[in-house]
Enzyme design. Structure first.
Site, PDB file in Angstrom:
ATOM      1  N   LYS A   1      -9.500  -8.296   8.114  1.00 44.53           N
ATOM      2  CA  LYS A   1     -10.169  -8.594   9.388  1.00 44.53           C
ATOM      3  C   LYS A   1     -10.062  -7.367  10.290  1.00 44.53           C
ATOM      4  CE  LYS A   1      -6.280 -10.737  11.869  1.00 44.53           C
ATOM      5  NZ  LYS A   1      -5.805 -11.942  12.588  1.00 44.53           N
TER       6      LYS A   1
ATOM      7  N   HIS B   1       0.827  -1.207   0.000  1.00 34.31           N
ATOM      8  CA  HIS B   1       0.000   0.000   0.000  1.00 34.31           C
ATOM      9  C   HIS B   1       0.864   1.262   0.000  1.00 34.31           C
ATOM     10  CE1 HIS B   1      -3.387  -2.670   0.925  1.00 34.31           C
ATOM     11  NE2 HIS B   1      -4.168  -1.654   0.590  1.00 34.31           N
TER      12      HIS B   1
END
Length: 219
Positions: A125, A44
């Site tokens: 998650k 990222h």
């Protein structure tokens, strides 16, 4: 009809359209099939620094990767996953474990990546924050919660490893392009701005305040 779908589950094939995304709601169980890309912290950061932030000047090789990723991620999905991967004798790769990693670490980057690449689903998650939730409304997109502790089971849904980018980051941090079939997940942030994670947080805070109030009353 997919015979492997459980009652209440919805089968989705990547890439997704805006219309498919907008009808999904928090609490909806889904099974994803198609291509998705794994990406964690290093990936990222690299995507934002190399392609998105003002003043970025990608090299010719990086521009070639950008063209591939734009094609793969348009309508596609990013999976927050640091897989365990084995290289086989013919040079191909096989996923041994593919459990989700905590998504909150990607909050500073995720919204920009979603908008830039037109990502329709983010999988991980623990949920994400307000910036990502706004991007879910704007893109539109959804956040899907994958089951933690089921890394080997999820790896069984990986039918093929298509390619890998930035392997120099290390196996867990590289961008793996994989083909999955019936990947199980639950919508916990939707394109209407609903967040199951925020609902749980508010309910927990209200219960904590209630309990603390009772304690103060007794004192």
């Amino acid at each position: 009809m997919n015979d492997r779908l459980l009652p209440g589950e919805q089968g989705l094939r990547l890439p997704l359209s805006d219309e498919q995304v907008r009808v999904l709601r928090v609490g909806q169980a889904v099974r994803l099939s198609g291509r998705l890309v794994t990406a964690r912290d290093a990936a990222h950061q690299w995507l934002v620094r190399t392609f998105i932030q003002p003043g970025a000047h990608p090299s010719a090789d990086e521009l070639a990767v950008l063209a591939d990723l734009r094609r793969i991620l348009a309508g596609g999905a990013i999976y927050h996953c640091g897989p365990v991967v084995a290289q086989q004798s013919d040079g191909s790769y096989r996923f041994l474990a593919a459990g989700p990693t905590t998504s909150a670490r990607e909050e500073p980057y995720q919204a920009d990546v979603m908008r830039f690449f037109n990502v329709k689903a983010v999988i991980g998650k623990g949920g994400m924050g307000a910036r990502t939730l706004r991007a879910c409304q704007q893109t539109p997109a959804v956040y899907l919660h994958a089951v933690g502790g089921a890394a080997a089971l999820i790896a069984q849904t990986v039918r093929r490893v298509e390619t890998v980018y930035q392997l120099e980051f290390g196996v867990p941090e590289a961008l793996w392009v994989i083909e999955v079939e019936d990947f199980p997940a639950v919508v916990t942030m939707d394109a209407l701005g609903a967040s199951l994670h925020e609902e749980v947080r508010r309910a927990s805070q209200a219960e904590l305040d209630r309990l603390l109030g009772k304690t103060e009353e007794r004192n």
